[in-house]
Enzyme design. Structure first.
Site, PDB file in Angstrom:
ATOM      1  N   LYS A   1       0.863  -1.187   0.000  1.00  9.52           N
ATOM      2  CA  LYS A   1       0.000   0.000   0.000  1.00  9.52           C
ATOM      3  C   LYS A   1       0.890   1.224   0.000  1.00  9.52           C
ATOM      4  O   LYS A   1       2.010   1.182   0.501  1.00  9.52           O
ATOM      5  CB  LYS A   1      -0.872   0.023   1.257  1.00  9.52           C
ATOM      6  CG  LYS A   1      -2.108   0.887   1.120  1.00  9.52           C
ATOM      7  CD  LYS A   1      -3.156   0.160   0.327  1.00  9.52           C
ATOM      8  CE  LYS A   1      -4.507   0.799   0.377  1.00  9.52           C
ATOM      9  NZ  LYS A   1      -5.529  -0.219   0.057  1.00  9.52           N
TER      10      LYS A   1
HETATM   11  N1  GLU Z   1      -7.207   0.090  -3.187  1.00 11.93           N
HETATM   12  C1  GLU Z   1      -8.006  -1.064  -3.445  1.00 11.93           C
HETATM   13  C2  GLU Z   1      -8.038  -1.984  -2.240  1.00 11.93           C
HETATM   14  O1  GLU Z   1      -7.850  -1.544  -1.130  1.00 11.93           O
HETATM   15  C3  GLU Z   1      -7.600  -1.768  -4.732  1.00 11.93           C
HETATM   16  C4  GLU Z   1      -6.193  -2.285  -4.766  1.00 11.93           C
HETATM   17  C5  GLU Z   1      -5.765  -2.783  -6.127  1.00 11.93           C
HETATM   18  O2  GLU Z   1      -6.549  -2.811  -7.047  1.00 11.93           O
HETATM   19  O3  GLU Z   1      -4.580  -3.126  -6.229  1.00 11.93           O
HETATM   20  O4  GLU Z   1      -8.315  -3.142  -2.332  1.00 11.93           O
END
Ligand code: GLU
Length: 426
Positions: free
Chosen positions: A112
């Site tokens: 993240k």
């Molecule tokens: N930000 C989204 C999540 O928390 C999508 C992450 C992604 O598609 O890599 O799952």
């Protein structure tokens, strides 16, 4: 619970993530060395980078990329632009991505990122410079085979296209087009996938449908509340409404609304696009936060920040099911209170996994130079959500545990197997 003590300090979100891991580790007697490895991210990158603002002054921004684990495949997870981004939050969010991808049986690990600022108070030109400068600073710490960012709170398809373009232009032009898959959640025109924008909301609804089938519950005529009316909340609300359910209450950073007759998601979405929030929408009554949480509905969908369902708000809630569209919306005390009340929870790592699942489809399409139809994307997403839902419920029943712990158990068992096979080098 009518004590006069002031509201307790919010529990650190990384500690919450650790406690969740501990619970599941106890159930399967996770190997100690593995528990130790998984309790910290592999890499923590913090970058302070300068950006020229529209007024000619320079501002220093703090950006994070936390790579939690890559044993199952390349690091994967969103990038968040928000004034409250901080290290422990991004660490928790990165770990949740590892569990989420493993629950879904997607060949990705977890990561993240985030930049600590308010995207609502910057111009589009500043937003572009912040995004490009951060991507440039990330350099080789991301890549289509290594770590693949995506949108999250405060970022969108445009942000991803800027990231892709910046990343592509670092290397020789003959390799440019092989780099498209460095990010997912791009616009369709720049290599994104059909169905990616609504994917998280769509996945939330597929999970709810499975729950409804399992519980012999009709969604036609059901009621729901949504907290956070961004990408996840607005799409989930629109799709559920088309199935005959009605949104009774909604809340975001600008206020809360209730209308027992139902709130029209598409009209509300137009109002939000024009004004920046739900406040001032004419089709419902403005209410305070306590009324929002206390409004009786069948399904409550948190789709905003972490730690919203807590010892303060959970006692107010009157619903059958909480479906976590957000990451980490329920803290440990909030969860215990809901469980005491018999409220069922579909946890974030399952319920909101539609986004990363369609990100995986986008990544596959980029690498194979394919473009799938919306019907194909939705059908594959549906199949994967149903499989994951049923697996989690089976594990929950087998061990007599809650759905969140069951989702973790399924993830950890898969991850443990790979560590056992591969061993720890050297
Ligand atoms: N930000 C989204 C999540 O928390 C999508 C992450 C992604 O598609 O890599 O799952």
């Amino acid at each position: 619970m009518a004590s006069k003590t002031p509201p307790k300090q919010r529990q650190n979100v990384y500690e919450i993530a650790q406690a969740q891991l501990q619970r599941a580790a106890d159930v399967i007697r996770l190997e100690d060395r593995l528990h130790m490895i998984l309790s910290q991210p592999k890499n923590e990158l913090i970058i302070n980078f300068p950006v020229r603002m529209d007024d000619g002054n320079y501002r220093l921004f703090k950006g994070y990329r936390i790579q939690h684990n890559d044993i199952m495949g390349p690091y994967k997870g969103g990038i968040r632009f928000h004034p409250e981004v901080h290290l422990d939050e991004v660490k928790a969010l990165a770990a949740w991505m590892t569990w989420k991808c493993a629950v879904m049986e997607i060949p990705f690990g977890g990561a993240k990122g985030g930049v600590k600022f308010d995207p609502r108070s910057t111009s589009p030109a500043e937003l572009e410079r912040i995004t490009r400068r951060f991507t440039h600073a990330l350099g080789d710490n991301i890549g289509p085979n290594y770590d693949i960012p995506a949108p999250d709170m405060g970022t969108n398809a445009q942000t991803m296209v800027w990231m892709m373009d910046t990343y592509m232009n670092r290397g020789p032009s003959r390799d440019k087009n092989a780099q498209r898959a460095v990010v997912t959640g791009k616009s369709i025109t720049s290599g994104g996938s059909q169905g990616r924008e609504k994917a998280t909301g769509q996945g939330v609804v597929y999970a709810i449908e499975e729950w409804a089938t399992e519980n012999d519950f009709s969604l036609d005529g059901a009621t729901f509340s949504v907290q956070g009316f961004g990408n996840v909340g607005s799409h989930a609300a629109a799709i559920l409404s088309r199935m005959g359910a009605s949104m009774i209450a909604v809340q975001d950073h600008t206020g809360a609304l209730v209308n027992r007759e139902g709130i029209h998601p598409k009209r509300l979405a137009r109002h939000v696009a024009e004004t920046g929030g739900v406040a001032g929408y004419k089709g419902a009554e403005p209410v305070d936060k306590a009324t929002f949480f206390g409004t009786e509905v069948d399904i409550f969908i948190p789709a905003a920040l972490e730690s919203q369902i807590t010892a303060d708000t959970a006692p107010l809630m009157r619903c059958k099911l909480v479906v976590e569209g957000a990451n980490g919306p329920t803290d440990l005390e909030g969860e215990a209170i809901l469980q005491d009340k018999g409220v069922q929870i579909l946890p974030d790592v399952l319920a909101n996994a539609g986004g990363v699942t369609v990100s995986y489809f986008e990544w596959l399409q980029n690498r194979r130079a394919e473009s799938w139809t919306l019907e194909e994307v939705d059908a594959r997403l549906h199949a994967m959500m149903v499989r994951a839902y049923r697996t989690v419920r089976r594990v929950a029943r087998e061990h007599g545990i809650d759905n969140r712990t069951a989702a973790y158990v399924h993830s950890l068992q898969r991850i443990q197997e790979v560590y056992r096979e591969r061993g720890i080098f050297p």
